[in-house]
Design a protein around this motif. Structure first.
Motif, PDB file in Angstrom:
ATOM      1  N   UNK A   1     -17.193   5.928  82.949  1.00 34.76           N
ATOM      2  CA  UNK A   1     -17.107   4.819  83.905  1.00 34.76           C
ATOM      3  C   UNK A   1     -18.222   4.913  84.952  1.00 34.76           C
ATOM      4  N   UNK A   2     -18.503   6.120  85.414  1.00 31.65           N
ATOM      5  CA  UNK A   2     -19.557   6.310  86.413  1.00 31.65           C
ATOM      6  C   UNK A   2     -20.913   5.900  85.854  1.00 31.65           C
ATOM      7  N   UNK A   3     -21.200   6.300  84.641  1.00 31.54           N
ATOM      8  CA  UNK A   3     -22.469   5.951  83.997  1.00 31.54           C
ATOM      9  C   UNK A   3     -22.575   4.443  83.797  1.00 31.54           C
ATOM     10  N   UNK A   4     -21.498   3.824  83.325  1.00 32.56           N
ATOM     11  CA  UNK A   4     -21.493   2.366  83.131  1.00 32.56           C
ATOM     12  C   UNK A   4     -21.759   1.645  84.443  1.00 32.56           C
ATOM     13  N   UNK A   5     -21.052   2.039  85.494  1.00 39.42           N
ATOM     14  CA  UNK A   5     -21.189   1.360  86.785  1.00 39.42           C
ATOM     15  C   UNK A   5     -22.578   1.531  87.361  1.00 39.42           C
ATOM     16  N   UNK A  65     -25.188  11.686  82.607  1.00 38.65           N
ATOM     17  CA  UNK A  65     -25.339  11.538  81.161  1.00 38.65           C
ATOM     18  C   UNK A  65     -25.405  12.899  80.480  1.00 38.65           C
ATOM     19  N   UNK A  66     -26.125  13.826  81.090  1.00 35.88           N
ATOM     20  CA  UNK A  66     -26.213  15.177  80.530  1.00 35.88           C
ATOM     21  C   UNK A  66     -24.848  15.856  80.543  1.00 35.88           C
ATOM     22  N   UNK A  67     -24.115  15.720  81.642  1.00 38.90           N
ATOM     23  CA  UNK A  67     -22.786  16.315  81.722  1.00 38.90           C
ATOM     24  C   UNK A  67     -21.864  15.753  80.642  1.00 38.90           C
ATOM     25  N   UNK A  68     -21.979  14.456  80.390  1.00 36.40           N
ATOM     26  CA  UNK A  68     -21.142  13.844  79.360  1.00 36.40           C
ATOM     27  C   UNK A  68     -21.516  14.364  77.976  1.00 36.40           C
ATOM     28  N   UNK A  69     -22.815  14.513  77.704  1.00 32.19           N
ATOM     29  CA  UNK A  69     -23.242  15.032  76.404  1.00 32.19           C
ATOM     30  C   UNK A  69     -22.764  16.464  76.200  1.00 32.19           C
ATOM     31  N   UNK A  70     -22.853  17.274  77.258  1.00 31.32           N
ATOM     32  CA  UNK A  70     -22.386  18.655  77.155  1.00 31.32           C
ATOM     33  C   UNK A  70     -20.876  18.717  76.955  1.00 31.32           C
ATOM     34  N   UNK A  71     -20.172  17.800  77.589  1.00 28.85           N
ATOM     35  CA  UNK A  71     -18.712  17.779  77.486  1.00 28.85           C
ATOM     36  C   UNK A  71     -18.258  17.361  76.097  1.00 28.85           C
ATOM     37  N   UNK A  72     -18.915  16.357  75.536  1.00 28.94           N
ATOM     38  CA  UNK A  72     -18.476  15.795  74.259  1.00 28.94           C
ATOM     39  C   UNK A  72     -19.169  16.421  73.056  1.00 28.94           C
ATOM     40  N   UNK A  94      -8.703  23.602  92.496  1.00 28.23           N
ATOM     41  CA  UNK A  94      -7.851  23.464  93.677  1.00 28.23           C
ATOM     42  C   UNK A  94      -6.482  22.901  93.309  1.00 28.23           C
ATOM     43  N   UNK A  95      -6.481  21.929  92.416  1.00 27.48           N
ATOM     44  CA  UNK A  95      -5.217  21.347  91.975  1.00 27.48           C
ATOM     45  C   UNK A  95      -4.351  22.410  91.309  1.00 27.48           C
ATOM     46  N   UNK A  96      -4.949  23.216  90.457  1.00 30.66           N
ATOM     47  CA  UNK A  96      -4.214  24.284  89.783  1.00 30.66           C
ATOM     48  C   UNK A  96      -3.685  25.306  90.784  1.00 30.66           C
ATOM     49  N   UNK A  97      -4.513  25.649  91.768  1.00 32.38           N
ATOM     50  CA  UNK A  97      -4.129  26.656  92.766  1.00 32.38           C
ATOM     51  C   UNK A  97      -2.946  26.185  93.611  1.00 32.38           C
ATOM     52  N   UNK A  98      -2.947  24.908  93.983  1.00 31.83           N
ATOM     53  CA  UNK A  98      -1.893  24.376  94.846  1.00 31.83           C
ATOM     54  C   UNK A  98      -0.735  23.757  94.066  1.00 31.83           C
ATOM     55  N   UNK A  99      -0.780  23.847  92.751  1.00 27.84           N
ATOM     56  CA  UNK A  99       0.313  23.321  91.949  1.00 27.84           C
ATOM     57  C   UNK A  99       0.370  21.807  91.901  1.00 27.84           C
ATOM     58  N   UNK A 100      -0.789  21.169  92.001  1.00 31.10           N
ATOM     59  CA  UNK A 100      -0.875  19.711  91.958  1.00 31.10           C
ATOM     60  C   UNK A 100      -1.300  19.290  90.550  1.00 31.10           C
ATOM     61  N   UNK A 101      -0.638  18.303  89.988  1.00 34.14           N
ATOM     62  CA  UNK A 101      -0.997  17.828  88.654  1.00 34.14           C
ATOM     63  C   UNK A 101      -2.333  17.093  88.711  1.00 34.14           C
ATOM     64  N   UNK A 102      -3.300  17.579  87.961  1.00 35.87           N
ATOM     65  CA  UNK A 102      -4.630  16.971  87.922  1.00 35.87           C
ATOM     66  C   UNK A 102      -4.671  15.949  86.789  1.00 35.87           C
ATOM     67  N   UNK A 103      -4.846  14.694  87.123  1.00 36.99           N
ATOM     68  CA  UNK A 103      -4.682  13.608  86.151  1.00 36.99           C
ATOM     69  C   UNK A 103      -5.979  12.887  85.816  1.00 36.99           C
ATOM     70  N   UNK A 104      -7.115  13.371  86.304  1.00 42.79           N
ATOM     71  CA  UNK A 104      -8.380  12.686  86.080  1.00 42.79           C
ATOM     72  C   UNK A 104      -9.054  13.246  84.830  1.00 42.79           C
ATOM     73  N   UNK A 105      -9.244  12.399  83.825  1.00 42.75           N
ATOM     74  CA  UNK A 105      -9.919  12.796  82.606  1.00 42.75           C
ATOM     75  C   UNK A 105     -11.428  12.770  82.831  1.00 42.75           C
ATOM     76  N   UNK A 106     -12.092  13.905  82.631  1.00 42.21           N
ATOM     77  CA  UNK A 106     -13.508  14.008  82.961  1.00 42.21           C
ATOM     78  C   UNK A 106     -14.380  13.100  82.104  1.00 42.21           C
ATOM     79  N   UNK A 107     -14.077  12.995  80.828  1.00 46.50           N
ATOM     80  CA  UNK A 107     -14.881  12.142  79.961  1.00 46.50           C
ATOM     81  C   UNK A 107     -14.776  10.678  80.385  1.00 46.50           C
ATOM     82  N   UNK A 108     -13.571  10.216  80.630  1.00 49.54           N
ATOM     83  CA  UNK A 108     -13.376   8.835  81.076  1.00 49.54           C
ATOM     84  C   UNK A 108     -14.069   8.590  82.409  1.00 49.54           C
ATOM     85  N   UNK A 109     -13.970   9.556  83.313  1.00 51.49           N
ATOM     86  CA  UNK A 109     -14.615   9.447  84.623  1.00 51.49           C
ATOM     87  C   UNK A 109     -16.119   9.316  84.480  1.00 51.49           C
TER      88      UNK A 109
END
Length: 223
Positions: free
Chosen positions: A175-179, A203-210, A157-172
């Motif tokens: 942090x979610x797993x830690x919390x 956790x699975x999503x993070x393993x697949x990502x990294x 959606x960000x790409x479609x509307x020309x909005x800069x997407x600034x959220x890093x998925x790995x960092x997100x």
């Protein structure tokens, strides 16, 4: 609820209405301490209102925000909550307590990015105070889980509307797993089956990502 749910803005009005109608007792339930958005604040506010329904509710909110998240982070948390409350009011629609809230259909990609900006400012404001950082991670968890669950859709959606997407998925995800791990350890209780399932998914999503495999269990060697 597993998402962004700024319901605390209605508590003061609701309880005053009950009092005006002659209600002299009511049951309050915030049962899922490890998963509800801003559970700490909601629990405290309801407890205070049951002590005195007529007190200044806006001041009560500030007392908690500045007292619990700190004077430095307080303004950003208040801005975040006011912002999300305004967005919820602007929808002028009714939403069920379940999937409609979790799916975040009432928030745009710009809204979600702005929400993260408020939290980034709050995190910076408290520096290395681990007590306050942990409380802020907990406060951010609803927004983090919403963003993690909708990450690809939001990015597209960000790409479609020309909005800069600034959220890093790995960092997100980290942090979610830690919390969530911290909350399960601290609060436990009921509903842990669903929470643990969600945690395993992240956790699975993070393993697949990294590309990092989950460590294999150590072999047991008999003497």
């Amino acid at each position: 609820t597993n998402g962004v749910f700024p319901s605390m803005y209605k508590y003061g009005t609701n309880l005053k209405t009950f009092k005006e109608w002659g209600v002299n007792g009511y049951f309050v339930e915030h049962e899922n301490a490890a998963n509800v958005d801003f559970w700490d604040m909601k629990q405290w506010l309801m407890s205070k209102l049951m002590e005195d329904t007529d007190q200044d509710y806006d001041a009560l909110m500030d007392e908690f925000i500045y007292g619990y998240y700190g004077e430095a982070a307080g303004p950003y948390i208040r801005e975040y909550l006011d912002f999300m409350h305004e967005k919820a009011e602007d929808t002028n629609n009714g939403y069920s307590f379940g999937q409609n809230i979790i799916s975040g259909t009432w928030l745009t990609v710009e809204d979600i990015l702005q929400g993260h900006t408020y939290f980034d400012q709050a995190f910076t404001a408290v520096g290395d105070d681990e007590v306050l950082l942990k409380r802020l991670r907990t406060a951010r968890n609803g927004l983090d889980k919403l963003t993690a669950d909708l990450y690809l859709k939001l990015q597209l959606n960000a790409d479609y509307y020309g909005v800069e997407w600034t959220i890093d998925q790995e960092e997100l995800l980290e942090r979610t797993i830690l919390t969530m791990t911290e909350l399960i350890e601290q609060r436990g209780g009921t509903y842990l089956y669903n929470i643990n399932n969600a945690l395993d998914k992240y956790k699975l999503e993070l393993r697949l990502l990294t590309g990092n495999e989950e460590p294999a269990p150590e072999e047991t060697v008999e003497e």
